[in-house]
Design an enzyme around this catalytic site. Sequence first.
Site, short mmCIF file in Angstrom:
data_model
loop_
_atom_site.label_atom_id
_atom_site.label_comp_id
_atom_site.label_asym_id
_atom_site.label_seq_id
_atom_site.Cartn_x
_atom_site.Cartn_y
_atom_site.Cartn_z
N ASN A 10 8.37 -0.64 -1.02
CA ASN A 10 8.84 -0.34 0.33
C ASN A 10 8.12 -1.28 1.28
O ASN A 10 6.94 -1.08 1.58
CB ASN A 10 8.52 1.13 0.66
CG ASN A 10 8.82 1.48 2.10
OD1 ASN A 10 9.51 0.73 2.81
ND2 ASN A 10 8.31 2.62 2.55
N TRP A 11 8.85 -2.29 1.76
CA TRP A 11 8.21 -3.28 2.63
C TRP A 11 8.00 -2.75 4.04
O TRP A 11 7.33 -3.39 4.85
CB TRP A 11 9.05 -4.56 2.71
CG TRP A 11 9.17 -5.35 1.45
CD1 TRP A 11 8.67 -5.04 0.21
CD2 TRP A 11 9.84 -6.61 1.31
NE1 TRP A 11 9.00 -6.04 -0.68
CE2 TRP A 11 9.71 -7.01 -0.04
CE3 TRP A 11 10.52 -7.45 2.18
CZ2 TRP A 11 10.25 -8.21 -0.52
CZ3 TRP A 11 11.06 -8.64 1.71
CH2 TRP A 11 10.92 -9.01 0.36
N LYS A 12 8.60 -1.62 4.36
CA LYS A 12 8.55 -1.07 5.73
C LYS A 12 9.01 -2.15 6.72
O LYS A 12 9.86 -2.97 6.38
CB LYS A 12 7.15 -0.54 6.04
CG LYS A 12 6.61 0.36 4.95
CD LYS A 12 5.40 1.13 5.35
CE LYS A 12 4.84 1.87 4.15
NZ LYS A 12 3.86 2.87 4.49
N HIS A 98 11.43 9.37 4.07
CA HIS A 98 10.04 8.88 4.08
C HIS A 98 9.29 9.59 5.21
O HIS A 98 9.85 9.86 6.27
CB HIS A 98 10.03 7.36 4.30
CG HIS A 98 8.69 6.76 4.04
ND1 HIS A 98 7.65 6.85 4.96
CD2 HIS A 98 8.20 6.09 2.98
CE1 HIS A 98 6.58 6.26 4.45
NE2 HIS A 98 6.88 5.79 3.25
N GLU A 100 7.23 8.60 7.30
CA GLU A 100 7.20 7.89 8.59
C GLU A 100 8.48 8.15 9.37
O GLU A 100 8.47 8.23 10.60
CB GLU A 100 6.99 6.38 8.35
CG GLU A 100 5.56 6.10 7.91
CD GLU A 100 5.38 4.85 7.07
OE1 GLU A 100 6.30 4.00 7.03
OE2 GLU A 100 4.31 4.72 6.44
N GLU A 170 5.15 11.85 -2.29
CA GLU A 170 4.22 11.03 -1.50
C GLU A 170 3.39 11.93 -0.59
O GLU A 170 3.84 12.28 0.51
CB GLU A 170 5.00 10.04 -0.64
CG GLU A 170 5.86 9.07 -1.40
CD GLU A 170 6.06 7.78 -0.63
OE1 GLU A 170 5.70 6.73 -1.17
OE2 GLU A 170 6.53 7.83 0.51
N GLY A 176 -0.77 4.77 2.98
CA GLY A 176 -1.36 3.74 3.83
C GLY A 176 -2.81 4.02 4.20
O GLY A 176 -3.37 3.37 5.09
N SER A 216 -0.84 4.84 -1.57
CA SER A 216 -1.95 3.93 -1.89
C SER A 216 -2.01 3.58 -3.38
O SER A 216 -3.10 3.46 -3.95
CB SER A 216 -3.29 4.50 -1.40
OG SER A 216 -3.27 4.66 0.01
N GLY A 237 3.94 1.00 -1.08
CA GLY A 237 4.07 0.45 0.27
C GLY A 237 3.28 -0.83 0.40
O GLY A 237 3.73 -1.92 0.02
N GLY A 238 2.05 -0.70 0.92
CA GLY A 238 1.22 -1.88 1.24
C GLY A 238 1.13 -2.91 0.11
O GLY A 238 1.27 -4.11 0.36
C1 PEP Z 1 4.96 4.28 1.23
O1 PEP Z 1 5.04 3.92 2.39
O2 PEP Z 1 5.94 4.77 0.65
C2 PEP Z 1 3.67 4.13 0.57
C3 PEP Z 1 3.47 4.72 -0.59
O3 PEP Z 1 2.75 3.36 1.21
P1 PEP Z 1 1.30 2.88 0.64
O4 PEP Z 1 1.52 2.44 -0.78
O5 PEP Z 1 0.90 1.75 1.53
O6 PEP Z 1 0.41 4.06 0.73
#
Ligand code: PEP
Length: 254
Positions: A10-12, A98, A100, A170, A176, A216, A237-238
Amino acid sequence: MSRQKMVVGNWKMNKVYVEGLVLANTVMAQLQQFREDVKVVVCPPSIHIQTIASIYRDYPQLSVGAQNCSHHASGAYTGELSAAMLASVGAEYVILGHSERRTHFNETHQELAEKVEQALQNKLSPIFCCGEPFDKREANQQEAFVQQQIEESLFHLAPKRFEQLIIAYEPIWAIGTGMTATPEQAQEMHAFIRQLIASKYGDDIAENTTILYGGSCKPSNAAELFAQKDVDGALVGGASLHAEDFVQIVLQRV
Ligand code: PEP
């Protein structure tokens, strides 16, 4: 759809056009010879979908997904993208719910049920996110919280349609933040979700549902998460913004 090993990036809201092209191509270059039975899905901002879908067309292990879709089919909804539009440029998956989006865009259980409906009608596989905030975990109410998210947005679906879904657990406190759920915490919740699905749809569908962990996930913790029996892969994500890290995570999901 049957249960499968899967890693989703997920590049956001990151990567302008050229940066996205470089990242998508670097991932492809490193994974095109990778023949393990792992589905890799890249979910970039929507402007990249068409280009990346055409780059990945000849690699069945690589697919593209969107990060959201409208709960409407079409019409006067300025700025929105419909599931049909996303599918028409090559998206095969869509992340829905998600945290966010639930937080910043006030997405409700009902709205998410409608988004799921739109996605399925347009042959996009929803990657449905659920997960509790920290205060719910501290109060040991994480299971009730996740149960409500799943029941209210998904349990209206007929079994044949439910089978098209992927679930991503999640925990919000892990997204994040660098704070990953322990493998035991992840396994416990994944097993709970599978049991919840079994109680509504039966053991076969529950056993065939792909359940991803997100929060994470990185090269250093992926293997221990993937070793859990109900963790089928990751929503990343990141770490998906760095080709080497993302590929390292994929290579551990064998
Ligand atoms: C996400 O945004 O779905 C996510 C899991 O982010 P991160 O890996 O950065 O925690």
